[in-house]
Design an enzyme around this catalytic site. Structure first.
Site, PDB file in Angstrom:
ATOM      1  N   LYS A   1      -5.747   6.083   8.803  1.00 28.59           N
ATOM      2  CA  LYS A   1      -6.913   6.140   7.856  1.00 28.59           C
ATOM      3  C   LYS A   1      -7.785   7.281   8.338  1.00 28.59           C
ATOM      4  O   LYS A   1      -8.512   7.080   8.763  1.00 28.59           O
ATOM      5  CB  LYS A   1      -7.353   4.690   6.994  1.00 28.59           C
TER       6      LYS A   1
ATOM      7  N   SER B   1     -12.845  -3.582  -0.177  1.00 26.00           N
ATOM      8  CA  SER B   1     -12.821  -3.546   1.390  1.00 26.00           C
ATOM      9  C   SER B   1     -15.182  -3.347   1.334  1.00 26.00           C
ATOM     10  O   SER B   1     -15.481  -2.717   0.592  1.00 26.00           O
ATOM     11  CB  SER B   1     -12.168  -2.148   1.730  1.00 26.00           C
TER      12      SER B   1
ATOM     13  N   ARG C   1       0.823  -0.986   0.013  1.00 23.75           N
ATOM     14  CA  ARG C   1      -0.317  -0.264  -0.183  1.00 23.75           C
ATOM     15  C   ARG C   1       1.397   1.099   0.307  1.00 23.75           C
ATOM     16  O   ARG C   1       1.990   1.495   0.824  1.00 23.75           O
ATOM     17  CB  ARG C   1      -0.628   0.160   1.853  1.00 23.75           C
TER      18      ARG C   1
END
Length: 220
Positions: free
Chosen positions: A145, A116, A47
């Site tokens: 996040k 997700s 990521r």
């Protein structure tokens, strides 16, 4: 994906590491990922939100080769073009990224597609459109996040009950709170700082794997 492959995928999702160079300090991403794999990480996602495509590709190729040494699946976050170009094992996309059905059409039937989800509706739709597994969260408060929505234990369990594909929990998970997820139906956890922010990454991974396996077993 047939049941045998789905069961194999579920086993590999036990300890799912998501990279984050924020925690590297003076270490390389390659080195800390190797330490995590030595400790028992069983699934790896690259990521990278701030790398340009050239450096992302370079990092992805190196980490995929490393993951294959350990026979661990390797997926790329969001970037379908790079995943296809480098022949990654798959892609993980969020709700604000490319729609799951479109990603599946590009990937073909044999690559891993993770999606997700925060609601039962999102989860069911993702499965219908070709997802192989779901990442559900944030199940605990998280700083990684800013836009992560909280997902209650009840919602996590409802999602697991509503789909036939494997589900991993993500968001704010630590070695201390992992046992709280027992009985939800998940097959594993996805973590960032619980591994990569630790001083001894290999030891942290090994301990977290043991706790996660006990949590999964306790819910069966």
């Amino acid at each position: 994906m047939d049941k045998n492959n789905r069961d194999k995928l579920a086993e590999s999702l036990l300890l799912y590491a998501v990279t984050d160079r924020h925690w590297l300090g003076d270490r390389s991403l390659y080195d800390v990922v190797r330490e995590s794999l030595d400790g028992g990480v069983s699934f790896l996602q690259l990521r990278e939100k701030d790398l340009d495509d050239a450096h992302f590709y370079e990092e992805a190729v190196a980490l995929q080769a490393l993951a294959r040494e350990y026979n661990v699946p390797f997926v790329v976050n969001d970037n379908v073009d790079i995943a296809l170009r480098m022949d990654a094992d798959g892609v993980h996309v969020g709700q604000s990224d490319m729609e799951a059905g479109d990603v599946r059409a590009l990937l073909g039937p044999d690559k891993i597609l993770g999606v997700s989800a925060q609601t039962v509706e999102q989860a069911v739709l993702a499965e219908q459109r070709g997802a192989d597994y779901l990442g559900v969260g944030a199940v605990f408060p998280t700083g990684s996040k800013d836009d992560a929505e909280d997902v209650s234990y009840e919602t996590l369990k409802a999602i697991c009950d509503a789909v036939s594909i494997p589900v991993v929990a993500i968001g704010g998970i630590t070695i201390a709170n992992t046992p709280q997820l027992a009985g939800s139906g998940i097959c594993g956890i996805a973590v960032i700082s619980a591994i990569f922010a630790q001083q001894d990454i290999k030891e942290a991974s090994a301990e977290l794997r043991l706790v996660t396996q006990a949590m999964v077993n306790a819910g069966r």
